[in-house]
Design a protein around this motif. Sequence first.
Motif, PDB file in Angstrom:
ATOM      1  N   ALA A 132       0.836  -1.202   0.000  1.00  0.00           N
ATOM      2  CA  ALA A 132       0.000   0.000   0.000  1.00  0.00           C
ATOM      3  C   ALA A 132       0.874   1.257   0.000  1.00  0.00           C
ATOM      4  N   LEU A 133       1.940   1.246   0.774  1.00  0.00           N
ATOM      5  CA  LEU A 133       2.842   2.389   0.829  1.00  0.00           C
ATOM      6  C   LEU A 133       3.542   2.584  -0.516  1.00  0.00           C
ATOM      7  N   ALA A 134       3.997   1.505  -1.118  1.00  0.00           N
ATOM      8  CA  ALA A 134       4.654   1.598  -2.424  1.00  0.00           C
ATOM      9  C   ALA A 134       3.690   2.141  -3.486  1.00  0.00           C
ATOM     10  N   THR A 135       2.441   1.704  -3.441  1.00  0.00           N
ATOM     11  CA  THR A 135       1.434   2.191  -4.390  1.00  0.00           C
ATOM     12  C   THR A 135       1.182   3.679  -4.189  1.00  0.00           C
ATOM     13  N   ALA A 136       1.060   4.109  -2.945  1.00  0.00           N
ATOM     14  CA  ALA A 136       0.815   5.522  -2.656  1.00  0.00           C
ATOM     15  C   ALA A 136       1.978   6.388  -3.143  1.00  0.00           C
ATOM     16  N   ILE A 137       3.192   5.922  -2.948  1.00  0.00           N
ATOM     17  CA  ILE A 137       4.366   6.668  -3.407  1.00  0.00           C
ATOM     18  C   ILE A 137       4.383   6.738  -4.928  1.00  0.00           C
ATOM     19  N   ALA A 138       4.102   5.628  -5.589  1.00  0.00           N
ATOM     20  CA  ALA A 138       4.099   5.592  -7.056  1.00  0.00           C
ATOM     21  C   ALA A 138       3.022   6.510  -7.624  1.00  0.00           C
ATOM     22  N   LEU A 139       1.849   6.496  -7.035  1.00  0.00           N
ATOM     23  CA  LEU A 139       0.774   7.382  -7.502  1.00  0.00           C
ATOM     24  C   LEU A 139       1.138   8.841  -7.297  1.00  0.00           C
ATOM     25  N   GLY A 140       1.735   9.149  -6.172  1.00  0.00           N
ATOM     26  CA  GLY A 140       2.157  10.527  -5.907  1.00  0.00           C
ATOM     27  C   GLY A 140       3.186  10.993  -6.918  1.00  0.00           C
ATOM     28  N   ALA A 141       4.117  10.146  -7.277  1.00  0.00           N
ATOM     29  CA  ALA A 141       5.136  10.506  -8.264  1.00  0.00           C
ATOM     30  C   ALA A 141       4.500  10.711  -9.634  1.00  0.00           C
ATOM     31  N   GLY A 142       3.519   9.902  -9.979  1.00  0.00           N
ATOM     32  CA  GLY A 142       2.839  10.040 -11.264  1.00  0.00           C
ATOM     33  C   GLY A 142       2.070  11.339 -11.369  1.00  0.00           C
ATOM     34  N   PHE A 143       1.374  11.725 -10.301  1.00  0.00           N
ATOM     35  CA  PHE A 143       0.627  12.974 -10.320  1.00  0.00           C
ATOM     36  C   PHE A 143       1.568  14.166 -10.394  1.00  0.00           C
ATOM     37  N   GLY A 144       2.720  14.061  -9.790  1.00  0.00           N
ATOM     38  CA  GLY A 144       3.702  15.134  -9.881  1.00  0.00           C
ATOM     39  C   GLY A 144       4.155  15.337 -11.311  1.00  0.00           C
ATOM     40  N   SER A 145       4.339  14.258 -12.053  1.00  0.00           N
ATOM     41  CA  SER A 145       4.749  14.362 -13.453  1.00  0.00           C
ATOM     42  C   SER A 145       3.666  15.011 -14.289  1.00  0.00           C
ATOM     43  N   ILE A 146       2.422  14.670 -14.033  1.00  0.00           N
ATOM     44  CA  ILE A 146       1.308  15.251 -14.781  1.00  0.00           C
ATOM     45  C   ILE A 146       1.230  16.747 -14.511  1.00  0.00           C
ATOM     46  N   ALA A 147       1.365  17.145 -13.268  1.00  0.00           N
ATOM     47  CA  ALA A 147       1.305  18.561 -12.925  1.00  0.00           C
ATOM     48  C   ALA A 147       2.457  19.308 -13.574  1.00  0.00           C
ATOM     49  N   HIS A 148       3.618  18.682 -13.620  1.00  0.00           N
ATOM     50  CA  HIS A 148       4.786  19.304 -14.237  1.00  0.00           C
ATOM     51  C   HIS A 148       4.551  19.545 -15.721  1.00  0.00           C
ATOM     52  N   ALA A 149       3.957  18.582 -16.400  1.00  0.00           N
ATOM     53  CA  ALA A 149       3.690  18.733 -17.837  1.00  0.00           C
ATOM     54  C   ALA A 149       2.690  19.858 -18.086  1.00  0.00           C
ATOM     55  N   ALA A 150       1.716  20.006 -17.200  1.00  0.00           N
ATOM     56  CA  ALA A 150       0.713  21.057 -17.360  1.00  0.00           C
ATOM     57  C   ALA A 150       1.327  22.438 -17.172  1.00  0.00           C
ATOM     58  N   ASP A 151       2.408  22.536 -16.408  1.00  0.00           N
ATOM     59  CA  ASP A 151       3.061  23.815 -16.163  1.00  0.00           C
ATOM     60  C   ASP A 151       4.038  24.207 -17.270  1.00  0.00           C
ATOM     61  N   ALA A 152       4.337  23.282 -18.178  1.00  0.00           N
ATOM     62  CA  ALA A 152       5.304  23.563 -19.242  1.00  0.00           C
ATOM     63  C   ALA A 152       4.760  24.637 -20.173  1.00  0.00           C
ATOM     64  N   PRO A 153       5.646  25.521 -20.676  1.00  0.00           N
ATOM     65  CA  PRO A 153       5.177  26.542 -21.612  1.00  0.00           C
ATOM     66  C   PRO A 153       4.609  25.898 -22.871  1.00  0.00           C
ATOM     67  N   ALA A 154       3.551  26.485 -23.401  1.00  0.00           N
ATOM     68  CA  ALA A 154       2.915  25.949 -24.596  1.00  0.00           C
ATOM     69  C   ALA A 154       3.008  26.955 -25.731  1.00  0.00           C
ATOM     70  N   GLU A 155       2.916  26.452 -26.944  1.00  0.00           N
ATOM     71  CA  GLU A 155       2.909  27.321 -28.117  1.00  0.00           C
ATOM     72  C   GLU A 155       1.888  26.788 -29.112  1.00  0.00           C
ATOM     73  N   LYS A 156       1.376  27.683 -29.950  1.00  0.00           N
ATOM     74  CA  LYS A 156       0.425  27.280 -30.976  1.00  0.00           C
ATOM     75  C   LYS A 156       1.172  26.559 -32.085  1.00  0.00           C
ATOM     76  N   CYS A 157       0.641  25.403 -32.474  1.00  0.00           N
ATOM     77  CA  CYS A 157       1.229  24.626 -33.568  1.00  0.00           C
ATOM     78  C   CYS A 157       0.178  24.502 -34.671  1.00  0.00           C
ATOM     79  N   TYR A 158       0.491  25.051 -35.829  1.00  0.00           N
ATOM     80  CA  TYR A 158      -0.429  25.070 -36.968  1.00  0.00           C
ATOM     81  C   TYR A 158      -0.181  23.890 -37.896  1.00  0.00           C
ATOM     82  N   GLY A 159      -1.260  23.428 -38.532  1.00  0.00           N
ATOM     83  CA  GLY A 159      -1.149  22.448 -39.594  1.00  0.00           C
ATOM     84  C   GLY A 159      -1.023  21.001 -39.171  1.00  0.00           C
ATOM     85  N   VAL A 160      -1.247  20.685 -37.907  1.00  0.00           N
ATOM     86  CA  VAL A 160      -1.094  19.296 -37.470  1.00  0.00           C
ATOM     87  C   VAL A 160      -2.359  18.699 -36.861  1.00  0.00           C
ATOM     88  N   VAL A 161      -3.419  19.495 -36.744  1.00  0.00           N
ATOM     89  CA  VAL A 161      -4.623  18.999 -36.065  1.00  0.00           C
ATOM     90  C   VAL A 161      -5.497  18.140 -36.979  1.00  0.00           C
TER      91      VAL A 161
END
Length: 86
Positions: A10-39
């Motif tokens: 249970a402890l290992a699962t909680a740690i793994a989930l916490g690390a995964g959510f941290g990665s998701i939050a980090h990706a959301a904070d990354a600067p974004a730019e408009k990309c044309y012609g690929v949608v």
Amino acid sequence: MKTQTLLQSALATAIALGAGFGSIAHAADAPAEKCYGVVKAGKNDCQTNTHACAGQAKTDSQGDSWVYLPKGACEKITGGSLTKKA
């Protein structure tokens, strides 16, 4: 013994989930730019010369339709451009 194994799992699962959510939050904070012609049709983020908002691109790879991507990703995609295409 079984209780200790269960608690360790249970402890290992909680740690793994916490690390995964941290990665998701980090990706959301990354600067974004408009990309044309690929949608894909209907998957653009917003406004072009021919329509007012998201999800209204009529064709795949429409040159004036854009999607937000992490900074630096657009130029790695075939057909991707940081500026509108004709």
